[in-house]
Scaffold this motif. Sequence first.
Motif, PDB file in Angstrom:
ATOM      1  N   ALA A  43      -1.437  18.636   3.231  1.00 36.46           N
ATOM      2  CA  ALA A  43      -0.460  19.565   2.658  1.00 36.46           C
ATOM      3  C   ALA A  43      -0.838  19.929   1.300  1.00 36.46           C
ATOM      4  CB  ALA A  43       1.029  19.212   2.778  1.00 36.46           C
ATOM      5  N   VAL A  44      -0.804  21.362   0.692  1.00 38.29           N
ATOM      6  CA  VAL A  44      -1.183  21.601  -0.572  1.00 38.29           C
ATOM      7  C   VAL A  44       0.017  22.891  -0.656  1.00 38.29           C
ATOM      8  CG1 VAL A  44      -2.543  22.605  -2.105  1.00 38.29           C
ATOM      9  CG2 VAL A  44      -3.495  21.211  -0.122  1.00 38.29           C
ATOM     10  N   MET A  81       0.940  -1.129  -0.163  1.00 44.82           N
ATOM     11  CA  MET A  81       0.106   0.001  -0.122  1.00 44.82           C
ATOM     12  C   MET A  81       1.019   1.077   0.178  1.00 44.82           C
ATOM     13  SD  MET A  81      -3.316   0.762   2.406  1.00 44.82           S
ATOM     14  CE  MET A  81      -2.651   2.004   3.731  1.00 44.82           C
ATOM     15  N   SER A  82       0.737   2.195  -0.741  1.00 41.71           N
ATOM     16  CA  SER A  82       1.329   3.476  -0.891  1.00 41.71           C
ATOM     17  C   SER A  82       1.288   4.321   0.252  1.00 41.71           C
ATOM     18  CB  SER A  82       0.964   3.996  -2.422  1.00 41.71           C
ATOM     19  OG  SER A  82       1.837   5.085  -2.545  1.00 41.71           O
ATOM     20  N   LEU A  83       2.107   5.024   0.584  1.00 43.07           N
ATOM     21  CA  LEU A  83       1.899   5.950   1.577  1.00 43.07           C
ATOM     22  C   LEU A  83       1.428   7.472   0.953  1.00 43.07           C
ATOM     23  CD1 LEU A  83       5.508   5.706   3.517  1.00 43.07           C
ATOM     24  CD2 LEU A  83       3.216   5.018   4.425  1.00 43.07           C
ATOM     25  N   ILE A  84       1.781   7.419  -0.398  1.00 38.91           N
ATOM     26  CA  ILE A  84       1.204   8.708  -1.141  1.00 38.91           C
ATOM     27  C   ILE A  84      -0.147   8.520  -1.457  1.00 38.91           C
ATOM     28  CG2 ILE A  84       1.796  10.178  -3.311  1.00 38.91           C
ATOM     29  CD1 ILE A  84       4.067   9.737  -1.272  1.00 38.91           C
ATOM     30  N   ASN A  85      -1.099   9.626  -0.779  1.00 32.55           N
ATOM     31  CA  ASN A  85      -2.179   9.505  -0.851  1.00 32.55           C
ATOM     32  C   ASN A  85      -2.905  10.923  -1.381  1.00 32.55           C
ATOM     33  OD1 ASN A  85      -5.079   9.488  -0.779  1.00 32.55           O
ATOM     34  ND2 ASN A  85      -5.329   8.680   1.531  1.00 32.55           N
ATOM     35  N   LEU A  86      -2.687  11.011  -2.756  1.00 31.04           N
ATOM     36  CA  LEU A  86      -3.109  12.487  -3.347  1.00 31.04           C
ATOM     37  C   LEU A  86      -4.523  12.625  -3.386  1.00 31.04           C
ATOM     38  CD1 LEU A  86      -0.480  12.515  -6.083  1.00 31.04           C
ATOM     39  CD2 LEU A  86      -0.374  13.655  -3.839  1.00 31.04           C
ATOM     40  N   ILE A  87      -5.020  14.018  -2.967  1.00 32.08           N
ATOM     41  CA  ILE A  87      -6.348  14.487  -3.185  1.00 32.08           C
ATOM     42  C   ILE A  87      -6.431  15.468  -4.301  1.00 32.08           C
ATOM     43  CG2 ILE A  87      -8.283  15.697  -1.993  1.00 32.08           C
ATOM     44  CD1 ILE A  87      -6.763  14.651   0.727  1.00 32.08           C
ATOM     45  N   ASP A  88      -7.193  15.306  -5.153  1.00 33.09           N
ATOM     46  CA  ASP A  88      -7.458  16.322  -6.413  1.00 33.09           C
ATOM     47  C   ASP A  88      -8.560  17.301  -5.940  1.00 33.09           C
ATOM     48  OD1 ASP A  88      -5.690  15.401  -8.282  1.00 33.09           O
ATOM     49  OD2 ASP A  88      -7.052  13.490  -8.514  1.00 33.09           O
ATOM     50  N   PHE A  89      -8.331  18.432  -5.738  1.00 35.01           N
ATOM     51  CA  PHE A  89      -9.494  19.544  -5.540  1.00 35.01           C
ATOM     52  C   PHE A  89      -9.721  20.106  -6.727  1.00 35.01           C
ATOM     53  CE2 PHE A  89      -6.091  19.975  -2.029  1.00 35.01           C
ATOM     54  CZ  PHE A  89      -6.703  19.277  -1.030  1.00 35.01           C
ATOM     55  N   PRO A  90     -11.167  20.314  -6.922  1.00 29.99           N
ATOM     56  CA  PRO A  90     -11.615  20.970  -7.938  1.00 29.99           C
ATOM     57  C   PRO A  90     -11.305  22.134  -7.945  1.00 29.99           C
ATOM     58  CG  PRO A  90     -13.494  19.635  -6.831  1.00 29.99           C
ATOM     59  CD  PRO A  90     -12.212  19.764  -5.894  1.00 29.99           C
ATOM     60  N   SER A  91     -11.058  22.602  -9.470  1.00 33.64           N
ATOM     61  CA  SER A  91     -10.814  24.171  -9.498  1.00 33.64           C
ATOM     62  C   SER A  91     -11.857  24.844 -10.324  1.00 33.64           C
ATOM     63  CB  SER A  91      -9.560  24.207 -10.446  1.00 33.64           C
ATOM     64  OG  SER A  91      -9.098  25.432 -10.805  1.00 33.64           O
ATOM     65  N   LEU A  92     -12.491  25.836  -9.559  1.00 29.69           N
ATOM     66  CA  LEU A  92     -13.751  26.461 -10.020  1.00 29.69           C
ATOM     67  C   LEU A  92     -13.020  27.732 -10.600  1.00 29.69           C
ATOM     68  CD1 LEU A  92     -15.801  25.962  -6.835  1.00 29.69           C
ATOM     69  CD2 LEU A  92     -15.655  24.387  -8.958  1.00 29.69           C
ATOM     70  N   GLY A  93     -13.792  28.129 -11.702  1.00 28.81           N
ATOM     71  CA  GLY A  93     -13.274  29.467 -12.029  1.00 28.81           C
ATOM     72  C   GLY A  93     -13.857  29.946 -13.433  1.00 28.81           C
ATOM     73  N   ASP A  94     -13.425  30.984 -13.918  1.00 26.48           N
ATOM     74  CA  ASP A  94     -13.733  31.530 -15.484  1.00 26.48           C
ATOM     75  C   ASP A  94     -12.543  32.308 -15.771  1.00 26.48           C
ATOM     76  OD1 ASP A  94     -14.051  33.989 -13.924  1.00 26.48           O
ATOM     77  OD2 ASP A  94     -16.406  33.546 -13.520  1.00 26.48           O
ATOM     78  N   ASP A  95     -13.194  33.388 -16.627  1.00 22.36           N
ATOM     79  CA  ASP A  95     -12.211  34.174 -17.123  1.00 22.36           C
ATOM     80  C   ASP A  95     -11.269  35.178 -16.339  1.00 22.36           C
ATOM     81  OD1 ASP A  95     -14.367  35.531 -17.104  1.00 22.36           O
ATOM     82  OD2 ASP A  95     -14.138  36.419 -19.173  1.00 22.36           O
ATOM     83  N   ARG A  96     -11.943  35.232 -15.179  1.00 24.73           N
ATOM     84  CA  ARG A  96     -11.426  36.220 -13.905  1.00 24.73           C
ATOM     85  C   ARG A  96     -10.206  35.543 -13.333  1.00 24.73           C
ATOM     86  NH1 ARG A  96     -16.643  37.080 -10.659  1.00 24.73           N
ATOM     87  NH2 ARG A  96     -16.666  34.780 -11.365  1.00 24.73           N
ATOM     88  N   ASP A 125       3.288  20.285  -6.353  1.00 28.32           N
ATOM     89  CA  ASP A 125       3.349  21.311  -7.284  1.00 28.32           C
ATOM     90  C   ASP A 125       2.298  21.984  -8.182  1.00 28.32           C
ATOM     91  OD1 ASP A 125       3.032  19.102  -8.935  1.00 28.32           O
ATOM     92  OD2 ASP A 125       4.978  19.128  -9.930  1.00 28.32           O
ATOM     93  N   SER A 126       1.141  21.786  -7.231  1.00 27.03           N
ATOM     94  CA  SER A 126      -0.155  22.246  -7.967  1.00 27.03           C
ATOM     95  C   SER A 126      -1.090  22.652  -6.932  1.00 27.03           C
ATOM     96  CB  SER A 126      -0.627  20.853  -8.584  1.00 27.03           C
ATOM     97  OG  SER A 126      -2.007  21.171  -9.137  1.00 27.03           O
ATOM     98  N   ALA A 127      -1.751  23.738  -7.084  1.00 28.95           N
ATOM     99  CA  ALA A 127      -2.755  24.151  -5.988  1.00 28.95           C
ATOM    100  C   ALA A 127      -3.957  23.288  -6.117  1.00 28.95           C
ATOM    101  CB  ALA A 127      -2.940  25.876  -6.585  1.00 28.95           C
ATOM    102  N   THR A 128      -4.099  22.417  -6.958  1.00 19.59           N
ATOM    103  CA  THR A 128      -5.099  21.744  -6.928  1.00 19.59           C
ATOM    104  C   THR A 128      -4.882  20.180  -6.607  1.00 19.59           C
ATOM    105  OG1 THR A 128      -5.032  20.997  -9.390  1.00 19.59           O
ATOM    106  CG2 THR A 128      -6.514  22.970  -8.871  1.00 19.59           C
ATOM    107  N   LYS A 129      -3.843  19.909  -6.162  1.00 17.68           N
ATOM    108  CA  LYS A 129      -3.447  18.579  -5.534  1.00 17.68           C
ATOM    109  C   LYS A 129      -2.925  18.896  -3.999  1.00 17.68           C
ATOM    110  CE  LYS A 129      -2.116  16.185  -8.579  1.00 17.68           C
ATOM    111  NZ  LYS A 129      -3.246  15.122  -9.119  1.00 17.68           N
ATOM    112  N   GLY A 130      -3.424  17.795  -3.199  1.00 16.16           N
ATOM    113  CA  GLY A 130      -2.997  18.004  -1.620  1.00 16.16           C
ATOM    114  C   GLY A 130      -2.468  16.470  -1.523  1.00 16.16           C
TER     115      GLY A 130
END
Length: 136
Positions: free
Chosen positions: A59-60, A1-16, A82-87
């Motif tokens: 951690a993110v 079993m891997s110690l690396i348990n990544l969480i993907d965070f949905p990125s919401l947004g638009d042209d702003r 290395d991504s604001a959408t991955k913890g």
Amino acid sequence: MSLINLIDFPSLGDDRGSLVALESHQSIPFDIKRVYYIFGTQKGVSRGFHAHQQLKQVAVCVTGRCRMVLDNGKQREDVWLDSATKGILIEDMVWREMHDFSEDCVLLVLANEHYNELDYIRDYDCFLNYFVGNEK
């Protein structure tokens, strides 16, 4: 079993621009009781070098990047944050080290408990000794 348990965070947004929402028991698998961030880490400096007896964290890297090393006493793995959408979920009794911080790195950490110095294991040999005769 891997110690690396990544969480993907949905990125919401638009042209702003983009937005990531971090919510207890939604994107974060626990009640958030403490939030802190690490920044301004000098080149060549590593951080962490401890485990927690009961604390869980996510951690993110909200900007920049760093290399996270996780160790459960039996296996050791590393991953780049290395991504604001991955913890990364860091469970209790996992040794953690952070290396290779980029100059612009801001590492956000969410914890399920308030700060408690007594929860820290700061000596790696003591950490390993915990597992002698104990199975997690």
